[in-house]
Motif scaffolding. Sequence first.
Motif, PDB file in Angstrom:
ATOM      1  N   ASP A 104       0.840  -1.192   0.000  1.00  0.00           N
ATOM      2  CA  ASP A 104       0.000   0.000   0.000  1.00  0.00           C
ATOM      3  C   ASP A 104       0.878   1.247   0.000  1.00  0.00           C
ATOM      4  O   ASP A 104       1.104   1.878   1.035  1.00  0.00           O
ATOM      5  CB  ASP A 104      -0.935   0.001   1.209  1.00  0.00           C
ATOM      6  N   ALA A 105       1.374   1.564  -1.171  1.00  0.00           N
ATOM      7  CA  ALA A 105       2.191   2.752  -1.358  1.00  0.00           C
ATOM      8  C   ALA A 105       1.867   3.307  -2.736  1.00  0.00           C
ATOM      9  O   ALA A 105       1.568   2.551  -3.661  1.00  0.00           O
ATOM     10  CB  ALA A 105       3.683   2.416  -1.255  1.00  0.00           C
ATOM     11  N   GLY A 192     -15.030  -7.476 -23.095  1.00  0.00           N
ATOM     12  CA  GLY A 192     -15.023  -8.863 -23.553  1.00  0.00           C
ATOM     13  C   GLY A 192     -13.695  -9.282 -24.130  1.00  0.00           C
ATOM     14  O   GLY A 192     -12.635  -8.979 -23.576  1.00  0.00           O
ATOM     15  N   ASP A 193     -13.744  -9.986 -25.259  1.00  0.00           N
ATOM     16  CA  ASP A 193     -12.535 -10.566 -25.848  1.00  0.00           C
ATOM     17  C   ASP A 193     -11.621  -9.472 -26.411  1.00  0.00           C
ATOM     18  O   ASP A 193     -12.061  -8.389 -26.782  1.00  0.00           O
ATOM     19  CB  ASP A 193     -12.904 -11.553 -26.949  1.00  0.00           C
ATOM     20  N   GLY A 194     -10.340  -9.801 -26.472  1.00  0.00           N
ATOM     21  CA  GLY A 194      -9.349  -8.861 -26.975  1.00  0.00           C
ATOM     22  C   GLY A 194      -7.985  -9.198 -26.425  1.00  0.00           C
ATOM     23  O   GLY A 194      -7.734 -10.325 -25.984  1.00  0.00           O
ATOM     24  N   VAL A 195      -7.097  -8.230 -26.442  1.00  0.00           N
ATOM     25  CA  VAL A 195      -5.759  -8.369 -25.866  1.00  0.00           C
ATOM     26  C   VAL A 195      -5.554  -7.212 -24.903  1.00  0.00           C
ATOM     27  O   VAL A 195      -5.782  -6.046 -25.266  1.00  0.00           O
ATOM     28  CB  VAL A 195      -4.665  -8.363 -26.955  1.00  0.00           C
ATOM     29  N   TYR A 196      -5.110  -7.524 -23.681  1.00  0.00           N
ATOM     30  CA  TYR A 196      -5.058  -6.523 -22.634  1.00  0.00           C
ATOM     31  C   TYR A 196      -3.695  -6.525 -21.940  1.00  0.00           C
ATOM     32  O   TYR A 196      -3.181  -7.585 -21.572  1.00  0.00           O
ATOM     33  CB  TYR A 196      -6.165  -6.773 -21.612  1.00  0.00           C
ATOM     34  N   PRO A 197      -3.128  -5.335 -21.723  1.00  0.00           N
ATOM     35  CA  PRO A 197      -1.819  -5.243 -21.068  1.00  0.00           C
ATOM     36  C   PRO A 197      -1.924  -5.276 -19.554  1.00  0.00           C
ATOM     37  O   PRO A 197      -2.922  -4.844 -18.972  1.00  0.00           O
ATOM     38  CB  PRO A 197      -1.306  -3.879 -21.534  1.00  0.00           C
ATOM     39  N   THR A 198      -0.885  -5.781 -18.932  1.00  0.00           N
ATOM     40  CA  THR A 198      -0.737  -5.691 -17.488  1.00  0.00           C
ATOM     41  C   THR A 198       0.461  -4.791 -17.198  1.00  0.00           C
ATOM     42  O   THR A 198       1.508  -4.919 -17.839  1.00  0.00           O
ATOM     43  CB  THR A 198      -0.537  -7.072 -16.858  1.00  0.00           C
ATOM     44  N   TRP A 199       0.289  -3.901 -16.255  1.00  0.00           N
ATOM     45  CA  TRP A 199       1.311  -2.922 -15.905  1.00  0.00           C
ATOM     46  C   TRP A 199       1.793  -3.160 -14.483  1.00  0.00           C
ATOM     47  O   TRP A 199       1.058  -3.660 -13.631  1.00  0.00           O
ATOM     48  CB  TRP A 199       0.743  -1.503 -16.011  1.00  0.00           C
ATOM     49  N   ILE A 200       3.023  -2.778 -14.226  1.00  0.00           N
ATOM     50  CA  ILE A 200       3.619  -2.866 -12.898  1.00  0.00           C
ATOM     51  C   ILE A 200       3.825  -1.450 -12.371  1.00  0.00           C
ATOM     52  O   ILE A 200       4.420  -0.601 -13.045  1.00  0.00           O
ATOM     53  CB  ILE A 200       4.974  -3.597 -12.938  1.00  0.00           C
ATOM     54  N   GLY A 201       3.295  -1.195 -11.177  1.00  0.00           N
ATOM     55  CA  GLY A 201       3.541   0.071 -10.514  1.00  0.00           C
ATOM     56  C   GLY A 201       4.699  -0.060  -9.540  1.00  0.00           C
ATOM     57  O   GLY A 201       4.853  -1.090  -8.877  1.00  0.00           O
ATOM     58  N   ARG A 202       5.514   0.972  -9.469  1.00  0.00           N
ATOM     59  CA  ARG A 202       6.654   0.991  -8.534  1.00  0.00           C
ATOM     60  C   ARG A 202       6.625   2.269  -7.709  1.00  0.00           C
ATOM     61  O   ARG A 202       6.194   3.327  -8.185  1.00  0.00           O
ATOM     62  CB  ARG A 202       7.984   0.879  -9.289  1.00  0.00           C
ATOM     63  N   ASP A 203       7.106   2.140  -6.461  1.00  0.00           N
ATOM     64  CA  ASP A 203       7.144   3.301  -5.578  1.00  0.00           C
ATOM     65  C   ASP A 203       8.438   4.082  -5.772  1.00  0.00           C
ATOM     66  O   ASP A 203       9.235   3.786  -6.680  1.00  0.00           O
ATOM     67  CB  ASP A 203       6.947   2.881  -4.122  1.00  0.00           C
ATOM     68  N   GLU A 204       8.659   5.085  -4.941  1.00  0.00           N
ATOM     69  CA  GLU A 204       9.821   5.959  -5.100  1.00  0.00           C
ATOM     70  C   GLU A 204      11.133   5.201  -4.978  1.00  0.00           C
ATOM     71  O   GLU A 204      12.152   5.601  -5.560  1.00  0.00           O
ATOM     72  CB  GLU A 204       9.766   7.088  -4.075  1.00  0.00           C
TER      73      GLU A 204
END
Length: 225
Positions: A104-105, A192-204
């Motif tokens: 949780d940041a 629905g159907d398709g192609v979807y990205p996953t993202w990574i969040g990073r802190d300071e």
Amino acid sequence: MPMPAPDFSWHFTPGRTFTEDDSGTAGTLRVVGGGELWLPTGRVIACDPFVALGAGEAEPFTAEVAPGRYRVEAAVATLVREEGEPEPDTPHLRVAAARLVIRDAPAVSWELALQAGQALGDLDDEEFFGYGVDAGTGCFYDAGCDGSFPDCQGDEGPLWDAFDTVPPTPGPHTVTDPTTGHNLVAFTSGWGDGVYPTWIGRDEAGAITCFVTDFFVVPAEALVS
């Protein structure tokens, strides 16, 4: 340059609203909890579970986290049709984004979640890596649990049961193997159907705060307004 990431804190701020310019459909976001996901190895997989679960085709992301239990939540949009059109009997709900929270940041930077063999340099302008959806569903689970859900493969079983609610709900839904305790958290995939990205969040400090799959329900214009 590859597709830039929005700031997903927008999606996960309850009460945010947006309007689809083409259709006039208005949406209001809320955050729906999906319980905790157990990551016994810390290697995260995101995929369409009805297609890839147990098939040996879904690869984990190269970014790993410490083994543990982490909450999953979805940014769910309640959509209202253009003025003058009849409203449905039940709310029109769409999962705009799904998030696996590692800490949780606040996330101060975002990067595409990559699998082995993927490189950002291979992407052209506005391109991204993502997972394919052919059954209108996405999920998060641990790579070490890939063989733990044989009852979810096929046209029946606990994964189907999780979505078979009255009225239907988009999730998140948790499915747990009673023998091992391994679990996955699944949700419907936006439109629905398709192609979807996953993202990574990073802190300071550069530590991973979350993994977020974007289902492109929120128009890009809303995120810069």
